[in-house]
Write an enzyme that holds these catalytic residues in place. Structure first.
Site, PDB file in Angstrom:
ATOM      1  N   HIS A   9      60.780  27.255   5.292  1.00 21.40           N
ATOM      2  CA  HIS A   9      62.210  27.557   5.318  1.00 21.40           C
ATOM      3  C   HIS A   9      63.056  26.310   5.076  1.00 21.40           C
ATOM      4  O   HIS A   9      62.644  25.187   5.355  1.00 21.40           O
ATOM      5  CB  HIS A   9      62.606  28.213   6.644  1.00 21.40           C
ATOM      6  CG  HIS A   9      62.497  27.314   7.841  1.00 21.40           C
ATOM      7  ND1 HIS A   9      63.423  26.336   8.136  1.00 21.40           N
ATOM      8  CD2 HIS A   9      61.560  27.247   8.817  1.00 21.40           C
ATOM      9  CE1 HIS A   9      63.070  25.717   9.245  1.00 21.40           C
ATOM     10  NE2 HIS A   9      61.939  26.241   9.676  1.00 21.40           N
ATOM     11  N   ARG A  60      65.776  32.023  10.115  1.00 23.03           N
ATOM     12  CA  ARG A  60      65.738  30.954   9.117  1.00 23.03           C
ATOM     13  C   ARG A  60      64.664  31.199   8.066  1.00 23.03           C
ATOM     14  O   ARG A  60      64.838  30.846   6.893  1.00 23.03           O
ATOM     15  CB  ARG A  60      65.544  29.598   9.802  1.00 23.03           C
ATOM     16  CG  ARG A  60      64.289  29.436  10.646  1.00 23.03           C
ATOM     17  CD  ARG A  60      64.418  28.189  11.510  1.00 23.03           C
ATOM     18  NE  ARG A  60      63.228  27.841  12.282  1.00 23.03           N
ATOM     19  CZ  ARG A  60      62.938  28.329  13.481  1.00 23.03           C
ATOM     20  NH1 ARG A  60      63.741  29.241  14.038  1.00 23.03           N
ATOM     21  NH2 ARG A  60      61.866  27.928  14.138  1.00 23.03           N
ATOM     22  N   GLU A  87      57.084  30.062  13.845  1.00 23.69           N
ATOM     23  CA  GLU A  87      56.808  28.643  14.075  1.00 23.69           C
ATOM     24  C   GLU A  87      55.970  28.477  15.347  1.00 23.69           C
ATOM     25  O   GLU A  87      55.883  29.393  16.187  1.00 23.69           O
ATOM     26  CB  GLU A  87      58.148  27.886  14.187  1.00 23.69           C
ATOM     27  CG  GLU A  87      58.057  26.400  14.507  1.00 23.69           C
ATOM     28  CD  GLU A  87      57.251  25.618  13.481  1.00 23.69           C
ATOM     29  OE1 GLU A  87      56.007  25.771  13.479  1.00 23.69           O
ATOM     30  OE2 GLU A  87      57.836  24.842  12.716  1.00 23.69           O
ATOM     31  N   HIS A 179      57.115  28.771   8.334  1.00 22.73           N
ATOM     32  CA  HIS A 179      57.505  27.569   9.068  1.00 22.73           C
ATOM     33  C   HIS A 179      56.465  26.469   8.883  1.00 22.73           C
ATOM     34  O   HIS A 179      55.326  26.733   8.492  1.00 22.73           O
ATOM     35  CB  HIS A 179      57.656  27.913  10.550  1.00 22.73           C
ATOM     36  CG  HIS A 179      58.564  29.079  10.785  1.00 22.73           C
ATOM     37  ND1 HIS A 179      59.894  28.930  11.088  1.00 22.73           N
ATOM     38  CD2 HIS A 179      58.328  30.421  10.730  1.00 22.73           C
ATOM     39  CE1 HIS A 179      60.447  30.128  11.209  1.00 22.73           C
ATOM     40  NE2 HIS A 179      59.526  31.050  11.003  1.00 22.73           N
TER      41      HIS A 179
END
Length: 237
Positions: A9, A60, A87, A179
């Site tokens: 991202h 995100r 993440e 991520h």
């Protein structure tokens, strides 16, 4: 032949503020939006036709996937979201400023928490403002209270094997917009990177990593589409 595109991202607001983000659902900055859209433009310029897109349940990464697909002229591509592509969970470090945390606990200790393969940060307190167990995105799931890269990989691997790899085995071109650490877990699996070496693998934001695979899903070639912001890649073996 199968093709995998890994896209970290774009810059998030907490990246900008130097905070441990993990599972906190922060948005992209304007710079992050530009990075994501540019990643899509690079995909378009490379002539890559995406069949399926996977992403996490965090804004995100989701917005990065949208902006990248828009930049690639492929907004129609089916998208699948799953928390197992989130993440790494930063436990008790979540929400803390990285520089202030290093000053409090020592730079060496924070480096261990951030960069070691199998040593996680302290667990998140049950009364934390960032307790994700009440978030309906995770209803019915057994959630971690902290993660190392090792346990992040253990969370990502079954999803990779059960959901993403079969699409690739069918010959698809798959985009995974996720991520830094969930993508590093995939890189470790694909390239059989050693435990002590994966901690040094960096994936730049908004720069598509294109991995060409054989029928056994072994990498035959890999490249970043933005050569000026490329990072070193693991050996193809």
């Amino acid at each position: 032949m199968p093709t995998l595109i890994l896209l970290r991202h774009g810059q998030s607001q907490w990246n900008l503020e130097d905070k441990f983000t993990g599972w906190v659902d922060v948005d992209l900055t304007p710079q992050g939006e530009v990075e994501a859209a540019k990643g899509g433009a690079l995909i378009k310029a490379a002539g890559l036709a995406i069949d399926t897109c996977f992403t996490s349940v965090l804004t995100r990464a989701i917005r990065t996937s949208w902006l990248a697909l828009w930049g690639a002229g492929q907004t129609f591509v089916p998208e699948i979201k799953d928390w197992r592509l989130n993440e790494r969970h930063y436990g008790g470090l979540t929400g803390l400023n990285k520089t202030e945390t290093a000053a409090k606990h020592g730079a060496d200790q924070v480096k261990i928490w951030r960069r070691s393969y199998d040593i996680p940060p302290p667990e998140m307190a049950p009364d934390s403002a960032f307790d994700f167990s009440r978030d309906r995105r995770y209803a019915g799931a057994v959630l971690p209270r902290t993660e190392s890269l090792k346990t992040t990989l253990e969370r990502v691997q079954p999803y990779w094997e059960g959901e993403i790899a079969p699409r690739l085995a069918a010959g698809q071109t798959v985009l995974v917009a996720a991520h830094g650490n969930s993508l590093r877990a995939i890189v470790k699996l694909l390239f059989a990177v050693a435990d002590d070496a994966i901690v040094g693998v960096e994936i730049p934001t908004g720069n598509p990593l294109v991995v060409e695979l054989d029928r056994a899903l072994k990498p035959t070639a890999a490249r970043y589409l933005d050569a000026d912001r490329a990072q070193a890649l693991p050996s193809l073996g």
